[in-house]
Design an enzyme around this catalytic site. Structure first.
Site, mmCIF file in Angstrom:
data_model
loop_
_atom_site.group_PDB
_atom_site.id
_atom_site.type_symbol
_atom_site.label_atom_id
_atom_site.label_comp_id
_atom_site.label_asym_id
_atom_site.label_seq_id
_atom_site.Cartn_x
_atom_site.Cartn_y
_atom_site.Cartn_z
ATOM 1 N N GLU A 301 -2.179 148.892 55.966
ATOM 2 C CA GLU A 301 -1.536 150.095 55.469
ATOM 3 C C GLU A 301 -1.852 150.597 54.273
ATOM 4 O O GLU A 301 -2.072 151.742 53.842
ATOM 5 C CB GLU A 301 -0.137 149.994 55.533
ATOM 6 C CG GLU A 301 0.702 150.998 56.433
ATOM 7 C CD GLU A 301 2.087 150.706 56.514
ATOM 8 O OE1 GLU A 301 2.721 150.601 57.751
ATOM 9 O OE2 GLU A 301 2.969 150.844 55.742
ATOM 10 N N HIS A 331 -8.815 128.200 71.280
ATOM 11 C CA HIS A 331 -8.945 128.389 72.719
ATOM 12 C C HIS A 331 -8.886 129.770 73.217
ATOM 13 O O HIS A 331 -8.355 129.919 74.158
ATOM 14 C CB HIS A 331 -7.925 127.237 73.389
ATOM 15 C CG HIS A 331 -7.976 125.944 72.943
ATOM 16 N ND1 HIS A 331 -8.950 125.097 73.504
ATOM 17 C CD2 HIS A 331 -7.798 125.361 71.946
ATOM 18 C CE1 HIS A 331 -9.029 124.035 73.087
ATOM 19 N NE2 HIS A 331 -8.365 123.950 71.835
ATOM 20 N N LYS A 445 6.137 159.432 61.589
ATOM 21 C CA LYS A 445 7.855 159.348 61.189
ATOM 22 C C LYS A 445 8.312 160.837 61.580
ATOM 23 O O LYS A 445 9.141 161.108 62.102
ATOM 24 C CB LYS A 445 8.016 159.194 59.806
ATOM 25 C CG LYS A 445 7.911 157.492 59.789
ATOM 26 C CD LYS A 445 8.640 157.086 58.324
ATOM 27 C CE LYS A 445 8.386 155.665 57.856
ATOM 28 N NZ LYS A 445 8.924 155.048 56.774
#
Ligand code: PA5
Length: 476
Positions: A301, A331, A445
C-alpha cells in the site's frame, strides 16, 4: 520483565546479511560493488528526506517509540482490568488496524493460545475479525459469550464500512444483552479528532485510545492499535518501544553500511529497477508467519503508486509482496523461486534461538533413510533447511538476503517493525512517491459507499450502474 542493560540490548541486535545480493558471491545476477557505491548519493538523499520529514505530516509514526509514556500507563491499567473481567477479547478492524495486532499475538503467544485451558493462559481468548464474510461473524458469535467479551473497535478513520458494519452488529447484540451497560464491553481505538467512531465513543462514553492524526493505518502498530491488544495478552509493551528506539538510535546514519534499513531499501530499489518486481518475505518460524501479512500491506500500500510526490504521473512502481513460510513453502513455492522467472528478491527471516526445543528422539528404528535424523532436533533441522534453501538460490544466482533475530521477543520485534517501517520510508523516498497515501484503496471505499446507498454518493452509484450495463463478457 525483560533484562535490558546495554549488553543485553546489543546481544539482541538484528543482523542483515546481504551477501547473496552481490555479484562477488552469486555471480552475474548480483550487484557489483561499484553499482552499490554509485547509489551512495541517492541513498543519502533518501535518508535526508526521511530525516527532514520525521515527526511531520504523515511521518508522526517516527515519534511513537518515545512519546507515549502517559498512554502506555493508561494502556497497562486498562489491559489489567480487561484481563480480570473478560473471558474473550475481540478486535474488529481491517488492514493496518488488524494485521499488526494479529502478527504480535501469533509471534509472542502460545501458538495454540485459544485452545489452552484458562488456567494456562494469562489472557482472554483472542480473536481478530478482519473480514466481513457473514459466515465468519456468525461463527464468532457461535463461540464467544458476548457479555463476557471485550470488543476493541479499531479504525483510524472511524468510518471504514467493514469495521463499522461489524460494530453495528456487535452493538445490537450487546445492547440486547446488557442494555445501558453495553458500553463497558467496548473499547474504541481511533483518530483523536474525527470520524464516526469518535462521535459514538463520545456519545456512549466508550473507553477510547487515540491514534495521532499523522500516524497512518499501516504505520500504527506501535501506537495503541498494537500496544493495547498486546498489553491485554500480557506482553511487555515497553519492550516493543524500546526495541524500536534502540534500532533507530543505533542505525540513524546516512551511510549504507551503517544503516541496514537504508541498505535493504537501496538494494530493493536497485533490484526493482532491474525487473525484480516481486518481494518475498519468508520467515523460518511459525510465530512470524503473520508478520509477513503485516509487512505485505506495509510494502504494497505504501509503494504501489503511479504518481510522483508532486502529483505528476510516472510509470507505475512497487514490488508485489509475497508471503512465504519456511519450511512449509519449500514444498510449494521454492521450485518457482529457484527455476522460475528471475523476478524476485527473497528476504529470509531467521531466528537464532527458538523459545522452544524439540528433540528428534533416538528410536533405533534402523531405517537407513531416516537414521541421520535421530538424536538431532527440530531446531537444527529448521535452521539447516533455511541454509539449504539459501544455498539452492545462491547456486543459481537468485538474489536473497537474510535478517536474523537473536530471539523472538518484544524487543527484537520492536526492532523488526521499525526496521521495516524505515525500509519502506526510504524506499518511498528513493522512488520519489507518496508513501503515505492510498488512492487506489480510497476508490474502492467510495464505490462501496455508493453501492450500499450512502447519502452523497449518488453520482458514483450512477456511474457504477452504467458500467455494469456494458458488461458483455460474463459466462454463466
Ligand atoms: O494503511 C492504511 O491506511 C489502510 O490500510 C487502513 O489501515 C485500512 O484501510 C483500515 O482503515 P481504518 O483504520 O481507517 O479503518
Amino acid at each position: 520483565m525483560i533484562q535490558r542493560n546495554k549488553e543485553w540490548r546489543n546481544s539482541m541486535r538484528l543482523k542483515l546479511d546481504i551477501n547473496n545480493m552481490m555479484e562477488k558471491i552469486i555471480g552475474k545476477n548480483g550487484f557489483t560493488d561499484t553499482e552499490l557505491v554509485n547509489m551512495k548519493m541517492q541513498a543519502t538523499e533518501a535518508f535526508q528526506f526521511v530525516e527532514d520529514n520525521r515527526g511531520k505530516g504523515m511521518m508522526e509514526w517516527t515519534n511513537l517509540p518515545n512519546n507515549q509514556d502517559a498512554v502506555v500507563k493508561d494502556i497497562l491499567s486498562t489491559a489489567k482490568e480487561v484481563r480480570k473481567k473478560f473471558k474473550y477479547f475481540v478486535i474488529l478492524g481491517i488492514g493496518g488496524s488488524a494485521l499488526g495486532p494479529y502478527a504480535l499475538f501469533k509471534a509472542l503467544c502460545h501458538l495454540h493460545h485459544n485452545e489452552l485451558p484458562a488456567s494456562k493462559r494469562k489472557a482472554p481468548k483472542f480473536y481478530v475479525e478482519d473480514n466481513i464474510d457473514p459466515e465468519r461473524m456468525n461463527a464468532l458469535l457461535d463461540i464467544i459469550e458476548p457479555e463476557k467479551t471485550c470488543f476493541n473497535i479499531i479504525t483510524k478513520s472511524g468510518t471504514t464500512s467493514e469495521t463499522m458494519a461489524q460494530f453495528l452488529i456487535i452493538y445490537d447484540v450487546l445492547s440486547k444483552l446488557l442494555g445501558d451497560k453495553a458500553s463497558e464491553n467496548i473499547i474504541a481505538t481511533t483518530d483523536s479528532s474525527k470520524g464516526a467512531l469518535l462521535k459514538l465513543a463520545q456519545k456512549y462514553q466508550y473507553k477510547t485510545f487515540y491514534i495521532d492524526s499523522g500516524v497512518g493505518g499501516r504505520f500504527s502498530l506501535l501506537s495503541p492499535v498494537g500496544l493495547f491488544p498486546a498489553a491485554v495478552l500480557g506482553l511487555d509493551i515497553k519492550g516493543f518501544l524500546q526495541g524500536a528506539e534502540y534500532l533507530d538510535n543505533t542505525y540513524r546514519k546516512p551511510h549504507l553500511y551503517k544503516n541496514p534499513a537504508l541498505l535493504a531499501a537501496t538494494l530493493q530499489y536497485m533490484a526493482e529497477k532491474k525487473g525484480k518486481n516481486i518481494n518475498v518475505l519468508m520467515p523460518y518460524a511459525d510465530g512470524l508467519k503473520y508478520f509477513s501479512d503485516w509487512y505485505a500491506q506495509l510494502w504494497a500500500e505504501s509503494l504501489g503508486k503511479n504518481k510522483k510526490l508532486d502529483g505528476s504521473s510516472c510509470s507505475p512502481v512497487g514490488q508485489t509482496p509475497v508471503k512465504a513460510l519456511g519450511v512449509t513453502d519449500q514444498h510449494s513455492q521454492v521450485q518457482l523461486y529457484v527455476d522460475g522467472p528471475n523476478d524476485k528478491v527473497i528476504t529470509f527471516l531467521t531466528v537464532q534461538d527458538f523459545r522452544s526445543f524439540c528433540l528428534i528422539p533416538r528410536c533405533n528404528l534402523n531405517i537407513a533413510e531416516i537414521n541421520f535424523l535421530e538424536g538431532q532436533s527440530l531446531n537444527e533441522l529448521i535452521q539447516a533447511e533455511q541454509h539449504a534453501t539459501e544455498y539452492a538460490l545462491f547456486k543459481v544466482g537468485r538474489q536473497n538476503m537474510t535478517i536474523t533475530l537473536p530471539q523472538v521477543n518484544e524487543f527484537t520485534l520492536g526492532e523488526l517493525i521499525y526496521f521495516f517501517e524505515l525500509q519502506t520510508a526510504y524506499m518511498g523516498a528513493l522512488l520519489e512517491i507518496d508513501t503515505y497515501n492510498q488512492p487506489g484503496v480510497e476508490e474502492g471505499k467510495v464505490a462501496t459507499f455508493a453501492l450500499m446507498g450512502k447519502f452523497g454518493y449518488e453520482d458514483k452509484r450512477h456511474e457504477l450502474a452504467n458500467i455494469k450495463k456494458d458488461i458483455r463478457y460474463v459466462v454463466e
